[in-house]
Design a protein around this motif. Structure first.
Motif, short mmCIF file in Angstrom:
data_model
loop_
_atom_site.label_atom_id
_atom_site.label_comp_id
_atom_site.label_asym_id
_atom_site.label_seq_id
_atom_site.Cartn_x
_atom_site.Cartn_y
_atom_site.Cartn_z
N MET A 88 8.01 -0.75 12.05
CA MET A 88 7.71 -2.12 12.46
C MET A 88 8.71 -2.50 13.53
SD MET A 88 7.38 -3.98 8.72
CE MET A 88 7.29 -5.62 9.41
N GLU A 89 8.26 -3.27 14.52
CA GLU A 89 9.16 -3.80 15.54
C GLU A 89 8.84 -5.26 15.75
OE1 GLU A 89 8.63 -1.36 19.01
OE2 GLU A 89 9.70 0.32 18.11
N TRP A 90 9.86 -6.07 16.00
CA TRP A 90 9.65 -7.50 16.20
C TRP A 90 10.68 -8.04 17.19
CZ3 TRP A 90 11.23 -5.32 11.56
CH2 TRP A 90 12.57 -5.50 11.22
N GLY A 91 10.39 -9.22 17.67
CA GLY A 91 11.32 -9.88 18.58
C GLY A 91 10.78 -11.21 19.05
N THR A 92 11.65 -11.99 19.67
CA THR A 92 11.24 -13.28 20.20
C THR A 92 10.35 -13.08 21.41
OG1 THR A 92 13.32 -13.36 21.42
CG2 THR A 92 13.25 -14.56 19.34
N ARG A 93 9.38 -13.99 21.55
CA ARG A 93 8.42 -13.88 22.66
C ARG A 93 8.90 -14.54 23.93
NH1 ARG A 93 2.63 -16.06 20.90
NH2 ARG A 93 3.64 -16.82 19.03
N ASP A 94 9.58 -15.65 23.82
CA ASP A 94 9.86 -16.47 25.00
C ASP A 94 11.15 -16.13 25.71
OD1 ASP A 94 7.49 -17.91 24.62
OD2 ASP A 94 8.47 -19.19 23.14
N ASP A 95 12.20 -15.85 24.97
CA ASP A 95 13.49 -15.69 25.64
C ASP A 95 14.13 -14.31 25.48
OD1 ASP A 95 14.29 -15.76 23.01
OD2 ASP A 95 15.47 -17.59 23.19
N GLY A 96 13.53 -13.44 24.69
CA GLY A 96 14.06 -12.10 24.53
C GLY A 96 15.47 -12.05 23.96
N SER A 97 15.83 -13.04 23.15
CA SER A 97 17.19 -13.11 22.64
C SER A 97 17.42 -12.30 21.37
CB SER A 97 17.59 -14.57 22.38
OG SER A 97 16.77 -15.12 21.36
N TYR A 98 16.34 -11.82 20.75
CA TYR A 98 16.46 -11.17 19.46
C TYR A 98 15.38 -10.11 19.30
CZ TYR A 98 15.72 -10.69 14.42
OH TYR A 98 15.53 -10.19 13.16
N ALA A 99 15.72 -8.99 18.70
CA ALA A 99 14.75 -7.94 18.41
C ALA A 99 15.21 -7.18 17.18
CB ALA A 99 14.59 -6.98 19.58
N GLY A 100 14.28 -6.52 16.54
CA GLY A 100 14.63 -5.72 15.38
C GLY A 100 13.56 -4.70 15.08
N TRP A 101 13.89 -3.79 14.19
CA TRP A 101 12.91 -2.80 13.74
C TRP A 101 13.22 -2.40 12.32
CZ3 TRP A 101 15.48 1.64 12.49
CH2 TRP A 101 16.60 2.01 13.24
N LEU A 102 12.18 -1.89 11.67
CA LEU A 102 12.27 -1.32 10.33
C LEU A 102 11.62 0.05 10.41
CD1 LEU A 102 11.57 -2.82 6.90
CD2 LEU A 102 10.16 -0.90 7.63
N GLN A 103 12.30 1.05 9.87
CA GLN A 103 11.79 2.42 9.88
C GLN A 103 11.87 2.97 8.46
OE1 GLN A 103 10.85 4.39 12.84
NE2 GLN A 103 9.91 5.48 11.14
N VAL A 104 10.78 3.60 8.02
CA VAL A 104 10.74 4.24 6.71
C VAL A 104 10.68 5.74 6.92
CG1 VAL A 104 9.51 4.44 4.52
CG2 VAL A 104 9.51 2.25 5.73
N ALA A 105 11.51 6.46 6.18
CA ALA A 105 11.52 7.92 6.25
C ALA A 105 11.43 8.48 4.84
CB ALA A 105 12.79 8.42 6.93
N GLY A 106 10.69 9.56 4.68
CA GLY A 106 10.58 10.21 3.38
C GLY A 106 11.82 11.02 3.08
N ILE A 107 12.24 10.96 1.81
CA ILE A 107 13.34 11.80 1.34
C ILE A 107 12.95 12.35 -0.03
CG2 ILE A 107 15.21 10.68 2.63
CD1 ILE A 107 15.89 9.10 0.12
N GLY A 108 13.16 13.60 -0.23
CA GLY A 108 12.84 14.20 -1.52
C GLY A 108 11.34 14.18 -1.80
N ASP A 109 11.00 14.29 -3.08
CA ASP A 109 9.60 14.36 -3.48
C ASP A 109 8.87 13.03 -3.41
OD1 ASP A 109 9.78 17.07 -3.92
OD2 ASP A 109 10.28 16.86 -6.04
N ALA A 110 9.50 11.97 -3.84
CA ALA A 110 8.78 10.69 -3.90
C ALA A 110 9.66 9.52 -3.50
CB ALA A 110 8.23 10.46 -5.30
N GLY A 111 10.66 9.78 -2.69
CA GLY A 111 11.57 8.72 -2.30
C GLY A 111 11.48 8.40 -0.82
N SER A 112 12.06 7.27 -0.47
CA SER A 112 12.07 6.80 0.91
C SER A 112 13.43 6.22 1.25
CB SER A 112 11.03 5.69 1.11
OG SER A 112 9.76 6.11 0.75
N GLU A 113 13.74 6.29 2.52
CA GLU A 113 14.89 5.55 3.03
C GLU A 113 14.35 4.53 4.02
OE1 GLU A 113 19.27 6.54 4.28
OE2 GLU A 113 17.86 7.16 5.85
N VAL A 114 14.67 3.26 3.78
CA VAL A 114 14.23 2.18 4.65
C VAL A 114 15.45 1.69 5.43
CG1 VAL A 114 13.18 -0.10 4.78
CG2 VAL A 114 12.43 1.52 3.02
N THR A 115 15.33 1.66 6.74
CA THR A 115 16.41 1.22 7.61
C THR A 115 15.93 0.01 8.40
OG1 THR A 115 17.26 3.47 7.83
CG2 THR A 115 17.95 1.87 9.51
N ILE A 116 16.76 -1.02 8.44
CA ILE A 116 16.49 -2.21 9.25
C ILE A 116 17.60 -2.33 10.29
CG2 ILE A 116 16.20 -4.71 9.31
CD1 ILE A 116 15.35 -4.61 6.39
#
Length: 133
Positions: free
Chosen positions: A69-97
Motif C-alpha cells: 500500500m502507498e499513500w500521501g497527501t494530494r495537494d502539498d506533497g508534505s507526507y507519504a508512506g507505505w506498508l509492505q507485507v512479506a511472507g516469512i516461514g510457513d504461515a507468518g508475515s512481516e508487516v513494515t510501515i
C-alpha cells in the motif's frame, strides 16, 4: 525530511495480513486512533485528523500482487508512506510501515512516531487474529 519505519511479525499468511490491512472499511481499526480515512473515488481519499480537527486530501493505492500500500497527501506533497507485507516461514508475515515527512514542521517527534507505528501494527495483528488470520 523525517522518516520513520517499524516492522512486526504477524502469525498469518501474507495475503491474509495484506487483505486485512488494505480493507478500506477496516482502516480505522488499526490506523492511529486520531486518523480516519473516508474513501471518495479511490485512489482519492480524505483523511480526518482529530487532533487538528482538519480533513486532508490524500491518495491511497494498493498493489495486491506486490502486497503493498502507498499513500500521501494530494495537494502539498508534505507526507507519504507505505506498508509492505512479506511472507516469512510457513504461515507468518512481516508487516513494515514507513512514513516520510517532507516538511519538518509537520513531522512528529521520533519517539511519538515510533509509538504510533508500534501501536498500529499491534492493532493490525489483533485485527488479523480476530478475523481468522
Amino acid at each position: 525530511m523525517s522518516e520513520y519505519q517499524r516492522s512486526r511479525t504477524i502469525a498469518a499468511p501474507p495475503e491474509v495480513a495484506f487483505d486485512r490491512a488494505s480493507d478500506l472499511d477496516s482502516l480505522d481499526e488499526w490506523l492511529p486512533r486520531d486518523l480516519h480515512v473516508q474513501a471518495e473515488d479511490p485512489p482519492a481519499v480524505t483523511v480526518h485528523e482529530d487532533a487538528a480537527g482538519q480533513d486532508f486530501r490524500a491518495l491511497l493505492r494498493t498493489e495486491r500482487d506486490q502486497l503493498r500500500m502507498e499513500w500521501g497527501t494530494r495537494d502539498d506533497g508534505s507526507y507519504a508512506g507505505w506498508l509492505q507485507v512479506a511472507g516469512i516461514g510457513d504461515a507468518g508475515s512481516e508487516v513494515t510501515i514507513h512514513l516520510s515527512f517532507f516538511n519538518e514542521e509537520h513531522a512528529p517527534p521520533g519517539d511519538a512516531a515510533d509509538r504510533a507505528l508500534d501501536d498500529s501494527l499491534e492493532r493490525l495483528a489483533g485485527l488479523v487474529d480476530r478475523q481468522g488470520g
